[in-house]
Design an enzyme around this catalytic site. Structure first.
Site, PDB file in Angstrom:
ATOM      1  N   SER A   1      -2.411   5.359   0.815  1.00 30.53           N
ATOM      2  CA  SER A   1      -3.470   4.354   0.749  1.00 30.53           C
ATOM      3  C   SER A   1      -3.673   3.692   2.107  1.00 30.53           C
ATOM      4  O   SER A   1      -2.793   3.720   2.963  1.00 30.53           O
ATOM      5  CB  SER A   1      -3.137   3.292  -0.295  1.00 30.53           C
ATOM      6  OG  SER A   1      -3.007   3.899  -1.564  1.00 30.53           O
TER       7      SER A   1
ATOM      8  N   LEU B   1       0.879  -1.160   0.000  1.00 27.04           N
ATOM      9  CA  LEU B   1       0.000   0.000   0.000  1.00 27.04           C
ATOM     10  C   LEU B   1       0.919   1.213   0.000  1.00 27.04           C
ATOM     11  O   LEU B   1       1.852   1.273   0.805  1.00 27.04           O
ATOM     12  CB  LEU B   1      -0.893   0.036   1.244  1.00 27.04           C
ATOM     13  CG  LEU B   1      -1.966  -1.040   1.353  1.00 27.04           C
ATOM     14  CD1 LEU B   1      -2.625  -0.975   2.726  1.00 27.04           C
ATOM     15  CD2 LEU B   1      -3.005  -0.883   0.270  1.00 27.04           C
ATOM     16  N   ASP B   2       0.667   2.155  -0.894  1.00 27.43           N
ATOM     17  CA  ASP B   2       1.531   3.331  -0.888  1.00 27.43           C
ATOM     18  C   ASP B   2       1.200   4.217   0.306  1.00 27.43           C
ATOM     19  O   ASP B   2       0.258   3.962   1.049  1.00 27.43           O
ATOM     20  CB  ASP B   2       1.473   4.087  -2.221  1.00 27.43           C
ATOM     21  CG  ASP B   2       0.108   4.670  -2.535  1.00 27.43           C
ATOM     22  OD1 ASP B   2      -0.596   5.090  -1.591  1.00 27.43           O
ATOM     23  OD2 ASP B   2      -0.249   4.713  -3.716  1.00 27.43           O
ATOM     24  N   ARG B   3       1.976   5.246   0.486  1.00 31.19           N
ATOM     25  CA  ARG B   3       1.866   6.111   1.666  1.00 31.19           C
ATOM     26  C   ARG B   3       0.471   6.717   1.827  1.00 31.19           C
ATOM     27  O   ARG B   3       0.020   6.962   2.942  1.00 31.19           O
ATOM     28  CB  ARG B   3       2.921   7.206   1.560  1.00 31.19           C
ATOM     29  CG  ARG B   3       3.047   8.052   2.791  1.00 31.19           C
ATOM     30  CD  ARG B   3       4.053   9.127   2.613  1.00 31.19           C
ATOM     31  NE  ARG B   3       3.340  10.244   1.971  1.00 31.19           N
ATOM     32  CZ  ARG B   3       3.905  11.304   1.469  1.00 31.19           C
ATOM     33  NH1 ARG B   3       5.206  11.410   1.482  1.00 31.19           N
ATOM     34  NH2 ARG B   3       3.207  12.263   0.935  1.00 31.19           N
TER      35      ARG B   3
END
Length: 167
Positions: free
Chosen positions: A19, A15-17
């Site tokens: 999300s 999960l990106d920052r």
């Protein structure tokens, strides 16, 4: 929240920052491959808040697949399931909160993909003119965040893991 795990535990996917949502941790490389390898076609479901009132035309484009930029090349996403959500999903408050603009509405959709390219959902919604404001992964294959609170940790028992391999 800081939680310590054994050294050989790693995340399944990422999960990106910006999300939120379901993150699976495991020390079983077979489980990682089962959930992520494209040949296994395990779906990933996202709850997506977009900027503006998304329309039927944009949803149809998303369902058919749209061109996005990946590694300086154009990639056409695979067809996917997209549903308009009539009401905001019940989710914990986000910190920091999503930007709020009094005169610009937002809307929610659910996107179910069988692929997982870098920042794919964000690029897809932007490609149809509705940038993503909030992105929450709610399901990964048969695993779900439903019934869980923010930062909950749940251990799968042997029967659940066995079921994953049978699906």
């Amino acid at each position: 929240v800081v939680v310590f795990f054994y050294k050989d535990v790693y995340r399944v996917g990422r999960l990106d920052r910006d999300s939120e949502g379901l993150l699976v941790l495991t020390n079983d490389k077979r489980l990682n491959a089962l959930l992520l390898h494209p040949t296994n076609k395990k779906s990933k479901t996202y709850l997506v808040q977009v900027d503006g009132q998304i329309d039927h035309e944009a949803i149809q484009k998303l369902q058919q697949g749209v061109p996005i930029k990946l590694n300086k090349k154009i990639y056409h996403t695979l067809p996917c399931d997209v549903k308009y959500l009539d009401k905001e999903p019940e989710l914990p408050d986000r910190f920091p909160p999503v930007r709020y603009r009094k005169n610009i509405p937002t809307s929610w959709i659910e996107i179910k993909l069988n692929e997982g390219k870098n920042r794919q959902v964000r690029k897809m919604t932007a490609a149809v003119g509705f940038p993503t404001l909030r992105l929450v992964r709610s399901e990964l294959g048969p695993l779900s965040i439903h019934g869980m609170a923010s930062a909950d940790i749940r251990t799968l028992d042997k029967s659940e893991i066995d079921l994953l391999f049978k699906l």
